[in-house]
Structures are given as structure tokens and as C-alpha cells.
Write a protein that holds these residues in place. Structure first.
Motif, PDB file in Angstrom:
ATOM      1  N   VAL A  15       0.640  -1.226   0.038  1.00 12.11           N
ATOM      2  CA  VAL A  15      -0.017   0.010   0.087  1.00 12.11           C
ATOM      3  C   VAL A  15       0.995   1.270  -0.062  1.00 12.11           C
ATOM      4  O   VAL A  15       0.620   2.205  -0.607  1.00 12.11           O
ATOM      5  N   ALA A  16       2.076   1.249   0.748  1.00 11.25           N
ATOM      6  CA  ALA A  16       2.812   2.505   0.770  1.00 11.25           C
ATOM      7  C   ALA A  16       3.443   2.590  -0.461  1.00 11.25           C
ATOM      8  O   ALA A  16       3.526   3.847  -1.082  1.00 11.25           O
ATOM      9  N   GLY A  17       3.613   1.662  -1.342  1.00 16.56           N
ATOM     10  CA  GLY A  17       4.342   1.837  -2.878  1.00 16.56           C
ATOM     11  C   GLY A  17       3.136   2.339  -3.385  1.00 16.56           C
ATOM     12  O   GLY A  17       3.791   3.379  -4.187  1.00 16.56           O
ATOM     13  N   LEU A  18       1.971   2.144  -3.532  1.00 15.05           N
ATOM     14  CA  LEU A  18       1.066   2.641  -4.166  1.00 15.05           C
ATOM     15  C   LEU A  18       0.948   4.081  -4.033  1.00 15.05           C
ATOM     16  O   LEU A  18       0.840   4.992  -4.906  1.00 15.05           O
ATOM     17  N   PRO A  45      -9.052   5.146  -1.747  1.00 19.45           N
ATOM     18  CA  PRO A  45      -8.379   4.359  -0.533  1.00 19.45           C
ATOM     19  C   PRO A  45      -7.653   3.259  -1.078  1.00 19.45           C
ATOM     20  O   PRO A  45      -7.456   3.124  -2.109  1.00 19.45           O
ATOM     21  N   PRO A  46      -6.844   2.676  -0.233  1.00 17.22           N
ATOM     22  CA  PRO A  46      -5.684   1.710  -0.817  1.00 17.22           C
ATOM     23  C   PRO A  46      -6.623   0.477  -1.318  1.00 17.22           C
ATOM     24  O   PRO A  46      -7.763   0.112  -0.890  1.00 17.22           O
ATOM     25  N   VAL A  47      -5.641  -0.232  -2.075  1.00 14.81           N
ATOM     26  CA  VAL A  47      -5.947  -1.554  -2.540  1.00 14.81           C
ATOM     27  C   VAL A  47      -6.763  -2.470  -1.597  1.00 14.81           C
ATOM     28  O   VAL A  47      -5.501  -2.594  -0.754  1.00 14.81           O
ATOM     29  N   THR A  76     -14.792   4.389  -4.627  1.00 13.82           N
ATOM     30  CA  THR A  76     -14.269   5.202  -5.818  1.00 13.82           C
ATOM     31  C   THR A  76     -13.440   4.067  -6.632  1.00 13.82           C
ATOM     32  O   THR A  76     -13.586   3.063  -6.647  1.00 13.82           O
ATOM     33  N   ALA A  77     -12.785   4.870  -7.637  1.00 16.12           N
ATOM     34  CA  ALA A  77     -12.347   4.200  -8.969  1.00 16.12           C
ATOM     35  C   ALA A  77     -11.204   3.006  -8.686  1.00 16.12           C
ATOM     36  O   ALA A  77     -11.058   2.082  -9.016  1.00 16.12           O
ATOM     37  N   GLY A  78     -10.089   3.614  -7.803  1.00 20.00           N
ATOM     38  CA  GLY A  78      -8.821   2.753  -7.477  1.00 20.00           C
ATOM     39  C   GLY A  78      -7.790   3.419  -7.008  1.00 20.00           C
ATOM     40  O   GLY A  78      -7.924   4.759  -6.842  1.00 20.00           O
ATOM     41  N   GLN A  79      -6.635   2.912  -6.987  1.00 16.24           N
ATOM     42  CA  GLN A  79      -5.492   3.647  -6.665  1.00 16.24           C
ATOM     43  C   GLN A  79      -4.457   4.097  -7.843  1.00 16.24           C
ATOM     44  O   GLN A  79      -4.703   3.497  -8.973  1.00 16.24           O
ATOM     45  N   VAL A  87      -6.427   1.830 -10.261  1.00 11.33           N
ATOM     46  CA  VAL A  87      -6.029   0.650 -10.319  1.00 11.33           C
ATOM     47  C   VAL A  87      -6.559  -0.172  -9.100  1.00 11.33           C
ATOM     48  O   VAL A  87      -6.545   0.490  -8.003  1.00 11.33           O
ATOM     49  N   HIS A  88      -7.222  -1.412  -9.389  1.00  4.95           N
ATOM     50  CA  HIS A  88      -8.058  -1.821  -8.133  1.00  4.95           C
ATOM     51  C   HIS A  88      -8.064  -3.398  -8.356  1.00  4.95           C
ATOM     52  O   HIS A  88      -8.529  -3.835  -9.544  1.00  4.95           O
ATOM     53  N   ARG A  89      -7.691  -4.092  -7.467  1.00  4.93           N
ATOM     54  CA  ARG A  89      -7.788  -5.540  -7.402  1.00  4.93           C
ATOM     55  C   ARG A  89      -9.109  -5.925  -6.987  1.00  4.93           C
ATOM     56  O   ARG A  89      -9.433  -5.873  -5.917  1.00  4.93           O
ATOM     57  N   ILE A  90      -9.861  -6.554  -7.884  1.00  9.16           N
ATOM     58  CA  ILE A  90     -11.204  -6.941  -7.873  1.00  9.16           C
ATOM     59  C   ILE A  90     -11.405  -8.442  -6.983  1.00  9.16           C
ATOM     60  O   ILE A  90     -12.187  -8.392  -5.923  1.00  9.16           O
ATOM     61  N   CYS A  91     -10.599  -8.961  -7.254  1.00  8.42           N
ATOM     62  CA  CYS A  91     -10.434 -10.296  -6.753  1.00  8.42           C
ATOM     63  C   CYS A  91      -9.133 -10.948  -7.060  1.00  8.42           C
ATOM     64  O   CYS A  91      -8.354 -10.314  -7.981  1.00  8.42           O
TER      65      CYS A  91
END
Length: 351
Positions: A15-18, A45-47, A76-79, A87-91
């Protein structure tokens, strides 16, 4: 194979890298190959930590039982990740986001565990950069009006025959990419149409693109005959019509002008090779050349009017950026006029 254990330290490091990197983008005018110009961005928010992976059914096998969408999915949309955003990991098997912009983006995707990059954008994928990091590309460009049956079949085949995880992207990762993910979520993860619709809403997919939502509501698993008729090899690069190619270039020019604006009408720190005045001139010339195409000459009157307004404003922007010192107020006014012309075109004519 059991899923690897995630320690708290690993999650916090990821998360810190993002949080260190990012980039936002916007599109111009109207075309199936270009992307949204007036969507805006929000802090995200974080992934979320992924859930355990699932088995991928073979083509023709029944989909696994439906299960609820992840409760941790953000509103919201992602990181931001490298030059990518939303960018968001859905699963575990599906990550959505915007187009990778530089080679290092593919390295970051590799670190996320991605094995296949699926593009539904009109821009030509950087297959060579992806291969350097051991990633495979699949290119199935789609429009904002929805997914044709052929496109659904190709995406279904990719998601059920290739080994994921998959990174699915359009340009900005808000509309077409999430809709394409919906095919995979229903085909591989067993999601329902209602769950996919909720995921599109979380991604920020505009409600005006009813065809993208309809792709989830109306999706039917391809028949054995449809899969047999699909190309044996999934395309890494799919040819795009000249009009859409022109729109992709205009879209990329608009991105650079946005960066110039964010740099107070100077040279962007991340792109020292960008000349603000030159970028505005090229952008205006691209609009002028597009207006000469038969597709535009035969288009509706209001479309041609907004095209003309956008071009005039682009030339005014170039003039303001040519002044020494730069006419910042004039540049801001011209930029806003271009944006308004784009919004008007999108609202009335985007497919």
C-alpha cells in the motif's frame, strides 16, 4: 495449490508503494477508441487485501456458484500505481485500471502477480514492453456503446483459457475496462449481473453508457459453436480504423496539455521533453486534420460545430502559450473552451 499467506508487513509495504506514484488523464472529443474527457478524479483508498483465489473452469464447463462481491471494494475508482491510475484488485484473478504508460508500469504489474494484460482500448498495446516482464497481451478494442457478441466471445475465451491473474484496462480504467472485467467475473468467478453492475458503479462507469451496463445484464455464456468459430490465436494487437487512430492521438495530446496546465503552463517535471506551445500547436493541427475527414464532414451539424469550436480554442491556447511571459489567464480560458467542446461532443455523440 493453496493461496500464499499475506503478512501485515507485506500489505503495508504494498500500500505504501502505491501511495508514492500516480497520474490522471482525460480524453478529447468523441470516438469509440478514445476515453472520457470530463469524468474527473477523486482521492482513493488503498487497494484491499485480496480474497483466496478460485479455480478457473474450462470452456464449456459450468461456471462456479455465485458468491457475493468483495465487501472491501471501495466506493471510488481505485489507486494510482506508477503512471497508471484507477488500479483496483477486484479479486485475486482480476485487476482493473488504466493503460500502462511506460515500461516500468509492466514491472509493477508483474509484481502484482499479473500474467496477462487485456486491453479494450483503441491504442496499440506496447507488446514488446510487456514481454520484457514476462506478460502476455490480448487486445480486444471495444466502444462505449457496449460489447458485440464477437468481443464477448473473445474476452470469454481469453479469461477461460489463459492463466491469470489478468490486468484489464481501457484508457482511464473507468468505463470500458470494468465492463470487460464483468465478462470475466461472470464467466470465471460466477458473479451475477447484479454484482457486476455494482462493480461498474464502484469503478465510476458513467450511467449514460447504458450499453456497457447492458453487457452485464444480457451476458450469455458462449456456445461451443461460437468458441470453435473464434480465432485460434487471441490477438496481441488488433487493427483499429483510421478515425479511431486519429482520436487516440488527439487523446494523447490532450493528456500532455493537461500536464502542461498542472505545471502552471510550463514544462512538466515528469516530461522535460514537452514544449507547451508546440504541444498546443500539434493538438490544434490534429483537430484541423480530423475535421477534414469524410466521417466528420458527413457528421451531424452540432458535432461539426463543437469540433470547430474545439479547434479554434486550441489555436487560442497555442497563441497564449507562445507569449513571453506566457499568458496564463488566456491559456486557462482557451483550455476551458476546449474542454467544454469535448464535453458537448461526448454527451451527444459518443457511442
Amino acid at each position: 495449490m493453496p493461496a500464499p499467506r499475506l503478512t501485515l508487513a507485506t500489505v503495508l509495504t504494498f500500500v505504501a508503494g502505491l501511495a508514492l506514484v500516480g497520474g490522471v488523464g482525460l480524453a478529447v472529443l468523441v470516438a469509440a477508441a478514445s476515453s472520457g474527457v470530463a469524468d474527473g478524479t477523486e482521492a482513493t483508498p488503498p487497494v484491499p487485501t485480496p480474497a483466496p483465489p478460485t479455480e478457473v473452469p474450462a470452456p464449456g464447463d459450468p461456471a462456479p456458484a455465485a458468491r457475493p462481491a468483495p465487501a472491501t471494494a471501495p466506493a471510488t475508482a481505485g489507486q494510482d500505481l506508477g503512471r497508471m491510475h484507477n488500479v483496483h484488485r477486484i479479486c485475486p484473478r482480476f485487476v482493473r485500471g488504466s493503460q500502462p504508460e511506460v515500461e516500468d508500469d509492466f514491472r509493477l504489474l508483474k509484481e502484482l502477480g499479473v500474467k496477462v494484460v487485456v486491453s479494450v482500448d483503441g491504442a496499440t498495446p506496447d507488446v514488446a514492453a510487456a514481454r520484457k516482464h514476462g506478460l502476455r497481451y490480448v487486445h480486444v478494442p471495444i466502444g462505449y456503446g457496449g460489447l458485440s457478441r464477437e468481443e464477448q466471445v473473445l474476452l470469454y475465451k481469453a479469461f477461460t483459457t489463459l492463466e491469470g491473474p489478468f490486468y484489464v484496462h481501457c484508457h482511464h480504467g473507468k468505463h470500458r475496462g470494468p465492463a470487460a472485467c464483468g465478462v470475466g467475473l461472470m464467466a470465471v468467478e460466477g458473479w451475477t449481473a447484479e454484482q457486476v453492475t455494482e462493480e461498474l458503479q464502484r469503478a465510476g462507469t458513467a450511467s449514460k453508457y447504458d450499453g456497457l451496463y447492458a453487457a452485464a445484464r444480457e451476458f450469455v455464456k458462449p456456445t461451443a459453436e461460437e468458441l470453435a468459430a473464434a480465432p485460434a490465436e487471441l490477438p496481441e494487437v488488433t487493427p483499429v480504423a483510421p478515425f479511431q487512430q486519429a482520436m487516440v492521438k488527439i487523446d494523447q495530446g490532450w493528456e500532455r496539455l493537461r500536464e502542461v496546465r498542472q505545471a502552471a503552463w510550463g514544462v512538466p517535471t515528469a516530461h522535460p521533453d514537452v514544449s507547451p506551445h508546440h504541444e498546443a500547436v500539434i493538438f490544434a493541427e490534429q483537430l484541423r486534420e480530423l475535421a477534414r475527414r469524410d466521417e466528420v464532414k458527413q457528421a451531424a451539424v452540432d458535432f461539426r460545430r463543437e469540433m470547430s469550436a474545439g479547434e479554434t480554442a486550441a489555436w487560442d491556447l497555442a497563441t497564449a502559450l507562445e507569449q513571453k511571459p506566457v499568458d496564463a489567464a488566456g491559456a486557462e480560458r482557451a483550455f476551458e473552451r476546449v474542454r467544454q467542446a469535448c464535453v458537448a461532443c461526448h454527451s451527444a455523440h459518443r457511442d
